[in-house]
Design a protein around this motif. Structure first.
Motif, PDB file in Angstrom:
ATOM      1  N   GLY A 107       0.814  -1.213   0.000  1.00 43.18           N
ATOM      2  CA  GLY A 107       0.000   0.000   0.000  1.00 43.18           C
ATOM      3  C   GLY A 107       0.843   1.256   0.000  1.00 43.18           C
ATOM      4  N   PHE A 108       1.915   1.232   0.761  1.00 45.45           N
ATOM      5  CA  PHE A 108       2.797   2.396   0.792  1.00 45.45           C
ATOM      6  C   PHE A 108       3.426   2.645  -0.575  1.00 45.45           C
ATOM      7  CE2 PHE A 108       7.073   4.074   0.932  1.00 45.45           C
ATOM      8  CZ  PHE A 108       6.864   5.295   1.549  1.00 45.45           C
ATOM      9  N   TYR A 109       3.959   1.599  -1.177  1.00 42.94           N
ATOM     10  CA  TYR A 109       4.643   1.802  -2.455  1.00 42.94           C
ATOM     11  C   TYR A 109       3.669   2.129  -3.589  1.00 42.94           C
ATOM     12  CZ  TYR A 109       9.364   1.160  -0.914  1.00 42.94           C
ATOM     13  OH  TYR A 109      10.576   1.376  -0.305  1.00 42.94           O
ATOM     14  N   ALA A 110       2.441   1.664  -3.483  1.00 41.68           N
ATOM     15  CA  ALA A 110       1.425   2.065  -4.464  1.00 41.68           C
ATOM     16  C   ALA A 110       1.157   3.561  -4.351  1.00 41.68           C
ATOM     17  CB  ALA A 110       0.140   1.267  -4.247  1.00 41.68           C
ATOM     18  N   GLN A 111       1.056   4.062  -3.102  1.00 45.63           N
ATOM     19  CA  GLN A 111       0.837   5.495  -2.910  1.00 45.63           C
ATOM     20  C   GLN A 111       2.053   6.302  -3.361  1.00 45.63           C
ATOM     21  OE1 GLN A 111      -2.017   7.404  -1.818  1.00 45.63           O
ATOM     22  NE2 GLN A 111      -0.587   8.801  -2.853  1.00 45.63           N
ATOM     23  N   LEU A 112       3.249   5.831  -3.043  1.00 44.39           N
ATOM     24  CA  LEU A 112       4.452   6.533  -3.483  1.00 44.39           C
ATOM     25  C   LEU A 112       4.481   6.643  -5.005  1.00 44.39           C
ATOM     26  CD1 LEU A 112       7.244   7.784  -2.721  1.00 44.39           C
ATOM     27  CD2 LEU A 112       8.203   5.490  -3.066  1.00 44.39           C
ATOM     28  N   HIS A 113       4.107   5.575  -5.678  1.00 42.57           N
ATOM     29  CA  HIS A 113       4.103   5.600  -7.141  1.00 42.57           C
ATOM     30  C   HIS A 113       3.073   6.597  -7.661  1.00 42.57           C
ATOM     31  CE1 HIS A 113       3.657   4.239 -11.326  1.00 42.57           C
ATOM     32  NE2 HIS A 113       4.894   3.790 -11.189  1.00 42.57           N
ATOM     33  N   ARG A 114       1.904   6.644  -7.047  1.00 44.37           N
ATOM     34  CA  ARG A 114       0.887   7.607  -7.480  1.00 44.37           C
ATOM     35  C   ARG A 114       1.379   9.036  -7.283  1.00 44.37           C
ATOM     36  NH1 ARG A 114      -2.651   3.749  -5.066  1.00 44.37           N
ATOM     37  NH2 ARG A 114      -2.665   4.882  -3.086  1.00 44.37           N
ATOM     38  N   THR A 115       1.976   9.293  -6.135  1.00 42.94           N
ATOM     39  CA  THR A 115       2.465  10.646  -5.845  1.00 42.94           C
ATOM     40  C   THR A 115       3.573  11.039  -6.809  1.00 42.94           C
ATOM     41  OG1 THR A 115       1.881  10.443  -3.503  1.00 42.94           O
ATOM     42  CG2 THR A 115       3.514  12.116  -4.087  1.00 42.94           C
ATOM     43  N   CYS A 116       4.526  10.152  -7.038  1.00 45.73           N
ATOM     44  CA  CYS A 116       5.626  10.457  -7.950  1.00 45.73           C
ATOM     45  C   CYS A 116       5.114  10.617  -9.391  1.00 45.73           C
ATOM     46  CB  CYS A 116       6.690   9.376  -7.877  1.00 45.73           C
ATOM     47  SG  CYS A 116       7.637   9.373  -6.341  1.00 45.73           S
ATOM     48  N   SER A 117       4.129   9.824  -9.765  1.00 43.33           N
ATOM     49  CA  SER A 117       3.555   9.953 -11.112  1.00 43.33           C
ATOM     50  C   SER A 117       2.910  11.316 -11.310  1.00 43.33           C
ATOM     51  CB  SER A 117       2.526   8.838 -11.356  1.00 43.33           C
ATOM     52  OG  SER A 117       3.135   7.570 -11.366  1.00 43.33           O
ATOM     53  N   LYS A 118       2.239  11.809 -10.263  1.00 42.18           N
ATOM     54  CA  LYS A 118       1.650  13.149 -10.329  1.00 42.18           C
ATOM     55  C   LYS A 118       2.730  14.207 -10.503  1.00 42.18           C
ATOM     56  CE  LYS A 118      -2.427  12.415  -7.382  1.00 42.18           C
ATOM     57  NZ  LYS A 118      -3.065  12.820  -6.091  1.00 42.18           N
ATOM     58  N   SER A 201      14.829   4.734  -2.425  1.00 42.22           N
ATOM     59  CA  SER A 201      15.540   5.451  -3.485  1.00 42.22           C
ATOM     60  C   SER A 201      15.664   4.586  -4.734  1.00 42.22           C
ATOM     61  CB  SER A 201      16.925   5.865  -2.995  1.00 42.22           C
ATOM     62  OG  SER A 201      16.833   6.843  -1.982  1.00 42.22           O
ATOM     63  N   ARG A 202      15.988   3.318  -4.538  1.00 41.89           N
ATOM     64  CA  ARG A 202      16.128   2.409  -5.679  1.00 41.89           C
ATOM     65  C   ARG A 202      14.821   2.296  -6.457  1.00 41.89           C
ATOM     66  NH1 ARG A 202      17.474  -1.449  -2.940  1.00 41.89           N
ATOM     67  NH2 ARG A 202      19.744  -1.154  -3.078  1.00 41.89           N
ATOM     68  N   THR A 203      13.710   2.221  -5.743  1.00 42.45           N
ATOM     69  CA  THR A 203      12.408   2.099  -6.400  1.00 42.45           C
ATOM     70  C   THR A 203      12.085   3.341  -7.229  1.00 42.45           C
ATOM     71  OG1 THR A 203      11.572   0.629  -4.665  1.00 42.45           O
ATOM     72  CG2 THR A 203       9.935   1.789  -5.994  1.00 42.45           C
ATOM     73  N   VAL A 204      12.349   4.510  -6.676  1.00 38.23           N
ATOM     74  CA  VAL A 204      12.113   5.747  -7.427  1.00 38.23           C
ATOM     75  C   VAL A 204      12.931   5.748  -8.712  1.00 38.23           C
ATOM     76  CG1 VAL A 204      12.435   8.262  -7.425  1.00 38.23           C
ATOM     77  CG2 VAL A 204      11.476   7.117  -5.410  1.00 38.23           C
ATOM     78  N   HIS A 205      14.193   5.360  -8.617  1.00 39.18           N
ATOM     79  CA  HIS A 205      15.065   5.409  -9.798  1.00 39.18           C
ATOM     80  C   HIS A 205      14.724   4.325 -10.812  1.00 39.18           C
ATOM     81  CE1 HIS A 205      17.934   7.508  -6.862  1.00 39.18           C
ATOM     82  NE2 HIS A 205      17.322   8.409  -7.592  1.00 39.18           N
ATOM     83  N   GLU A 206      14.214   3.194 -10.351  1.00 39.74           N
ATOM     84  CA  GLU A 206      13.815   2.150 -11.286  1.00 39.74           C
ATOM     85  C   GLU A 206      12.541   2.510 -12.037  1.00 39.74           C
ATOM     86  OE1 GLU A 206      13.533  -1.424  -8.997  1.00 39.74           O
ATOM     87  OE2 GLU A 206      15.707  -1.787  -9.018  1.00 39.74           O
ATOM     88  N   HIS A 207      11.600   3.154 -11.353  1.00 36.59           N
ATOM     89  CA  HIS A 207      10.310   3.466 -11.979  1.00 36.59           C
ATOM     90  C   HIS A 207      10.294   4.821 -12.679  1.00 36.59           C
ATOM     91  CE1 HIS A 207       7.845   0.079 -10.398  1.00 36.59           C
ATOM     92  NE2 HIS A 207       8.765   0.066  -9.453  1.00 36.59           N
ATOM     93  N   PHE A 208      11.189   5.704 -12.266  1.00 31.09           N
ATOM     94  CA  PHE A 208      11.252   7.034 -12.866  1.00 31.09           C
ATOM     95  C   PHE A 208      12.709   7.369 -13.200  1.00 31.09           C
ATOM     96  CE2 PHE A 208       7.698   6.741  -9.937  1.00 31.09           C
ATOM     97  CZ  PHE A 208       6.625   7.184 -10.706  1.00 31.09           C
ATOM     98  N   PRO A 209      13.336   6.573 -14.082  1.00 32.43           N
ATOM     99  CA  PRO A 209      14.784   6.682 -14.299  1.00 32.43           C
ATOM    100  C   PRO A 209      15.243   8.008 -14.875  1.00 32.43           C
ATOM    101  CG  PRO A 209      13.776   5.253 -15.947  1.00 32.43           C
ATOM    102  CD  PRO A 209      12.724   5.523 -14.912  1.00 32.43           C
ATOM    103  N   LYS A 210      14.386   8.691 -15.624  1.00 28.78           N
ATOM    104  CA  LYS A 210      14.786   9.952 -16.247  1.00 28.78           C
ATOM    105  C   LYS A 210      14.176  11.171 -15.572  1.00 28.78           C
ATOM    106  CE  LYS A 210      15.562   7.921 -20.807  1.00 28.78           C
ATOM    107  NZ  LYS A 210      15.226   7.964 -22.251  1.00 28.78           N
ATOM    108  N   SER A 211      13.173  10.952 -14.733  1.00 28.47           N
ATOM    109  CA  SER A 211      12.461  12.099 -14.157  1.00 28.47           C
ATOM    110  C   SER A 211      12.612  12.230 -12.643  1.00 28.47           C
ATOM    111  CB  SER A 211      10.967  12.011 -14.492  1.00 28.47           C
ATOM    112  OG  SER A 211      10.416  10.794 -14.004  1.00 28.47           O
ATOM    113  N   GLY A 212      12.955  11.143 -11.943  1.00 29.69           N
ATOM    114  CA  GLY A 212      12.987  11.173 -10.489  1.00 29.69           C
ATOM    115  C   GLY A 212      14.384  11.071  -9.913  1.00 29.69           C
ATOM    116  N   CYS A 213      14.706  11.976  -9.012  1.00 26.20           N
ATOM    117  CA  CYS A 213      15.993  11.968  -8.312  1.00 26.20           C
ATOM    118  C   CYS A 213      15.723  11.817  -6.815  1.00 26.20           C
ATOM    119  CB  CYS A 213      16.757  13.269  -8.573  1.00 26.20           C
ATOM    120  SG  CYS A 213      18.289  13.437  -7.625  1.00 26.20           S
TER     121      CYS A 213
END
Length: 257
Positions: A107-118, A201-213
């Motif tokens: 649930g946490f990582y699903a929310q993190l993905h939604r927030t980062c996608s926004k 951090s690894r999850t952010v970079h794997e799912h948003f490799p060009k947009s997320g730092c």
């Protein structure tokens, strides 16, 4: 909800995933560790620092229930070597308990993905401040602290990112922290000395490799007594101010193409 989520119009998100101390009842019933032992290995007060930006996620559950900074298969500690040699459980947790803990993880990582996608959709590029603290007096309250050479006051973990892509932003962030006047001195800020960055951090970079730092910011617990849990309120505020002063630089760097 086992975490607090604040979303606003800004391209920087601050997250404190080890801030929490709470346990749900079924976990508390078989927890072998006392509150003080758990508190020592958690990252108390890191939630305070998330307020340097408008977007915030602060987790209230203890890492001893589910550790959000580890891979899913290692997120529930099973044996002492998973948890600094500590005996975590009075009896081995049932598969059902583990699955319910992992449901929180999912649930946490699903929310993190939604927030980062926004953030990606609205701004193109974004930064996650992944805030942590770490112990440096493991020899006991009267023991010798860990050596300074291998334990900077602030460790910036960039080991899971494309460092070249984000070089200007990372260098600016580190420089701004070093230049902050911290009680009349400079902070010891170094990169990838103690930690490289964990699962968040690894999850952010794997799912948003060009947009997320994602910057894994690990503060040594020099601002508190890690054995009693007592915090120096003034230093806590000064660290928050140091982090706050990096935000204009982050925003400037995100505007660059």
């Amino acid at each position: 909800m086992f975490f607090r989520l604040v979303e606003a119009n800004a391209p920087v998100l601050a997250v404190a995933i080890h801030n929490g101390h709470d346990l749900r009842e079924e976990v508390a019933d078989i927890m072998a560790l006392d509150d003080a032992s758990r508190f020592r290995e958690e990252d108390p007060y890191t939630g305070v620092w998330t307020t340097v930006v408008k977007n915030q996620i602060v987790v209230y559950r203890s890492r001893f229930e589910v550790d959000l900074n580890r891979p899913r298969e290692k997120a529930v500690y099973q044996k002492p070597e998973d948890a600094w040699g500590l005996k975590v459980w009075k009896k081995q947790p049932s598969q059902g308990l583990i699955e319910r803990s992992l449901a929180l993880y999912d649930g946490f990582y699903a929310q993190l993905h939604r927030t980062c996608s926004k953030l990606e959709k609205e701004y193109g590029r974004f930064v996650v401040l992944d805030l942590h603290s770490y112990n440096h007096r493991r020899q006991g309250p009267q023991g010798v602290p860990a050596d300074r050479e291998g334990n900077p006051e602030i460790n910036i973990g960039t080991g899971t990112m494309d460092r070249e892509r984000w070089a200007s932003l990372v260098d600016r962030f580190i420089r701004d922290l070093r230049e902050f006047d911290y009680c009349g001195r400079s902070l010891d800020v170094r990169e990838n000395v103690k930690f490289l960055g964990g699962n968040l951090s690894r999850t952010v970079h794997e799912h948003f490799p060009k947009s997320g730092c994602a910057l894994a910011v690990e503060l040594k617990k020099f601002f508190m007594d890690e054995w009693t849990g007592t915090v120096d309120g003034e230093q806590l505020k000064e660290i928050r101010e140091a982090l706050r002063t990096t935000v204009p630089g982050i925003l400037d760097e995100l505007k660059k193409k």
